[in-house]
Write an enzyme that holds these catalytic residues in place. Structure first.
Site, PDB file in Angstrom:
ATOM      1  N   PHE A 107       9.443  -1.074  14.351  1.00 14.70           N
ATOM      2  CA  PHE A 107       8.269  -0.307  13.756  1.00 14.70           C
ATOM      3  C   PHE A 107       8.505   0.741  12.830  1.00 14.70           C
ATOM      4  CE2 PHE A 107       4.435   2.544  15.112  1.00 14.70           C
ATOM      5  CZ  PHE A 107       3.654   1.611  14.552  1.00 14.70           C
ATOM      6  N   TRP A 147       0.805  -1.270  -0.027  1.00 20.40           N
ATOM      7  CA  TRP A 147       0.025  -0.071  -0.052  1.00 20.40           C
ATOM      8  C   TRP A 147       1.039   1.312  -0.005  1.00 20.40           C
ATOM      9  CZ3 TRP A 147      -5.288   1.806   0.874  1.00 20.40           C
ATOM     10  CH2 TRP A 147      -6.216   1.058   0.667  1.00 20.40           C
ATOM     11  N   THR A 190     -12.780   7.116   7.721  1.00 21.49           N
ATOM     12  CA  THR A 190     -13.010   6.190   8.898  1.00 21.49           C
ATOM     13  C   THR A 190     -12.163   6.135   9.896  1.00 21.49           C
ATOM     14  OG1 THR A 190     -12.622   4.408   7.886  1.00 21.49           O
ATOM     15  CG2 THR A 190     -14.742   5.135   7.072  1.00 21.49           C
ATOM     16  N   ARG A 228       8.267  12.363   5.669  1.00 23.26           N
ATOM     17  CA  ARG A 228       8.945  11.526   6.306  1.00 23.26           C
ATOM     18  C   ARG A 228       9.580  10.427   5.487  1.00 23.26           C
ATOM     19  NH1 ARG A 228       5.158  14.091   8.633  1.00 23.26           N
ATOM     20  NH2 ARG A 228       5.334  14.550  11.150  1.00 23.26           N
ATOM     21  N   HIS A 277     -10.629   3.223   9.975  1.00 23.38           N
ATOM     22  CA  HIS A 277      -9.867   2.229   9.333  1.00 23.38           C
ATOM     23  C   HIS A 277      -8.452   2.241   9.726  1.00 23.38           C
ATOM     24  CE1 HIS A 277      -9.415  -1.254   6.586  1.00 23.38           C
ATOM     25  NE2 HIS A 277      -8.234  -0.535   5.911  1.00 23.38           N
ATOM     26  N   VAL A 305       2.981   2.499   5.263  1.00 20.22           N
ATOM     27  CA  VAL A 305       2.375   3.919   5.152  1.00 20.22           C
ATOM     28  C   VAL A 305       1.022   3.866   5.471  1.00 20.22           C
ATOM     29  CG1 VAL A 305       1.982   6.066   3.914  1.00 20.22           C
ATOM     30  CG2 VAL A 305       4.243   5.079   4.092  1.00 20.22           C
ATOM     31  N   SER A 315      -0.014  -2.708   5.340  1.00 18.24           N
ATOM     32  CA  SER A 315       0.607  -2.689   6.746  1.00 18.24           C
ATOM     33  C   SER A 315      -0.146  -3.768   7.644  1.00 18.24           C
ATOM     34  CB  SER A 315       0.403  -1.294   7.132  1.00 18.24           C
ATOM     35  OG  SER A 315       1.038  -0.363   6.216  1.00 18.24           O
ATOM     36  N   PHE A 316      -1.301  -4.135   7.462  1.00 15.50           N
ATOM     37  CA  PHE A 316      -1.995  -4.871   8.396  1.00 15.50           C
ATOM     38  C   PHE A 316      -1.302  -6.199   8.427  1.00 15.50           C
ATOM     39  CE2 PHE A 316      -4.951  -8.168   9.783  1.00 15.50           C
ATOM     40  CZ  PHE A 316      -5.251  -7.741  11.127  1.00 15.50           C
TER      41      PHE A 316
HETATM   42  N1  LIG Z   1      -5.370   1.823   4.289  1.00 14.00           N
HETATM   43  C1  LIG Z   1      -4.299   1.185   4.314  1.00 14.00           C
HETATM   44  C2  LIG Z   1      -4.122  -0.171   4.206  1.00 14.00           C
HETATM   45  N2  LIG Z   1      -5.024  -0.969   4.161  1.00 14.00           N
HETATM   46  C3  LIG Z   1      -4.890  -2.428   3.809  1.00 14.00           C
HETATM   47  C4  LIG Z   1      -4.625  -3.303   5.201  1.00 14.00           C
HETATM   48  O1  LIG Z   1      -3.288  -2.919   5.730  1.00 14.00           O
HETATM   49  C5  LIG Z   1      -4.745  -4.722   4.735  1.00 14.00           C
HETATM   50  O2  LIG Z   1      -3.917  -4.894   3.708  1.00 14.00           O
HETATM   51  C6  LIG Z   1      -6.226  -5.114   4.163  1.00 14.00           C
HETATM   52  O3  LIG Z   1      -7.114  -4.648   5.323  1.00 14.00           O
HETATM   53  C7  LIG Z   1      -6.305  -6.532   4.216  1.00 14.00           C
HETATM   54  O4  LIG Z   1      -5.913  -7.283   5.359  1.00 14.00           O
HETATM   55  N3  LIG Z   1      -2.661  -0.450   4.226  1.00 14.00           N
HETATM   56  C8  LIG Z   1      -1.816   0.196   4.382  1.00 14.00           C
HETATM   57  O5  LIG Z   1      -0.466  -0.085   4.374  1.00 14.00           O
HETATM   58  N4  LIG Z   1      -1.870   1.674   4.283  1.00 14.00           N
HETATM   59  C9  LIG Z   1      -3.182   2.177   4.220  1.00 14.00           C
HETATM   60  O6  LIG Z   1      -3.295   3.539   4.420  1.00 14.00           O
HETATM   61  C1  LIG Z   2      -7.214   3.851   6.270  1.00 17.18           C
HETATM   62  C2  LIG Z   2      -6.963   4.143   4.775  1.00 17.18           C
HETATM   63  O1  LIG Z   2      -6.108   4.847   4.209  1.00 17.18           O
HETATM   64  C3  LIG Z   2      -8.207   3.743   3.805  1.00 17.18           C
HETATM   65  O2  LIG Z   2      -8.081   2.695   3.220  1.00 17.18           O
HETATM   66  C4  LIG Z   2      -9.455   3.857   4.573  1.00 17.18           C
HETATM   67  O3  LIG Z   2      -9.881   4.680   4.352  1.00 17.18           O
HETATM   68  P1  LIG Z   2     -11.464   5.212   4.636  1.00 17.18           P
HETATM   69  O4  LIG Z   2     -11.351   5.284   6.058  1.00 17.18           O
HETATM   70  O5  LIG Z   2     -11.691   6.246   4.146  1.00 17.18           O
HETATM   71  O6  LIG Z   2     -12.333   3.862   4.292  1.00 17.18           O
END
Ligand SMILES: Nc1c(NC[C@H](O)[C@H](O)[C@H](O)CO)[nH]c(=O)[nH]c1=O
Ligand SMILES: CC(=O)[C@@H](O)COP(=O)(O)O
Length: 158
Positions: A122, A31, A95, A136, A97, A89, A65-66
Site C-alpha cells: 500500500f 493522477w 468533497t 513524502r 471523494h 497520491v 489511484s482507484f
Molecule cells: N482525485 C484523485 C484521483 N481521482 C481519480 C480516481 O482515482 C479514478 O481514476 C477515477 O475516479 C475513475 O475511476 N485519483 C488519484 O490518484 N488521486 C486523486 O487525488
Molecule cells: C479527491 C480529489 O483530489 C479530487 O479529485 C476530488 O476533489 P473534490 O472533492 O474537490 O471534488
C-alpha cells in the site's frame, strides 16, 4: 506512529533476503503524475539497490489511484510475480471523494494480497495538501516509494 516520528526510508538492509531472482510489479497511478513519478523512481531504485534486476521489475500505469486495485490484480495473478507495489497520491479535495478512493484502495489491495497470497504493498500517499504529499515524495519525510519497496522486500523474507 506518525511519519514525522518514524519512516521506513531509514532501514536496516542487513536482514534482507536475496531478491536477485524475485519479480516485482509496480502499479503507478497517473493522477498527480509529477509526484507518483518520484515515488515510482524511489521504489525502482530501491529494488535495484538491493539486488533486483531491471528485467524483473514490471511497471504498469493506471489512470488514478482507484484503479490500483485492478492493476495490482492484473499483475498479482501471474504465478511468477512475487510482490506488487501500488503507488498513488490522493490529496483531499472539497468533497469526500478522497475518502472513497482511499478506503476502496486499502480494502481492494488487501484482498488482492490475500487472494494471491503474496505481498501487495500500500504505497498510497493520502494527504490534506500538495505540500504534505511532496514532503513524502523525496521531501522532509523521505520517499514513500522507497518505503513501499522496503516493505515488499521485508514481506518476501517471511
Ligand atoms: N482525485 C484523485 C484521483 N481521482 C481519480 C480516481 O482515482 C479514478 O481514476 C477515477 O475516479 C475513475 O475511476 N485519483 C488519484 O490518484 N488521486 C486523486 O487525488
Ligand atoms: C479527491 C480529489 O483530489 C479530487 O479529485 C476530488 O476533489 P473534490 O472533492 O474537490 O471534488
Amino acid at each position: 506512529m506518525a511519519t514525522s516520528l518514524q519512516n521506513l526510508s531509514d532501514y536496516d538492509a542487513s536482514t534482507f533476503i536475496d531478491i536477485s531472482e524475485k519479480r516485482f510489479g509496480l502499479v503507478v497511478a497517473d493522477w498527480n503524475r509529477e509526484i507518483t513519478d518520484v515515488l515510482s523512481a524511489g521504489a525502482y531504485d530501491t529494488l535495484l539497490k538491493h539486488g533486483a534486476t531491471a528485467d524483473n521489475i514490471y511497471r504498469n500505469t493506471v489512470p488514478g489511484s482507484f484503479e490500483l486495485t485492478l492493476g495490482a490484480q492484473f499483475l498479482a495473478q501471474h504465478d511468477e510475480m512475487d510482490a506488487v507495489i501500488c503507488l498513488g497520491v490522493v490529496i483531499q479535495g472539497e468533497t469526500k471523494h478522497d475518502d472513497y478512493i482511499c478506503h476502496a484502495v486499502a480494502q481492494g489491495i488487501t484482498q488482492v494480497g490475500l487472494k494471491f497470497n503474496k505481498p501487495v504493498i500500500f504505497g498510497l500517499v493520502t494527504t490534506n495538501t500538495l505540500e504534505q504529499a511532496w514532503d513524502r515524495a523525496g521531501g522532509k519525510h523521505g520517499n514513500k516509494g522507497v518505503e513501499a519497496a522496503v516493505a515488499a522486500i521485508q514481506m518476501l523474507g517471511f
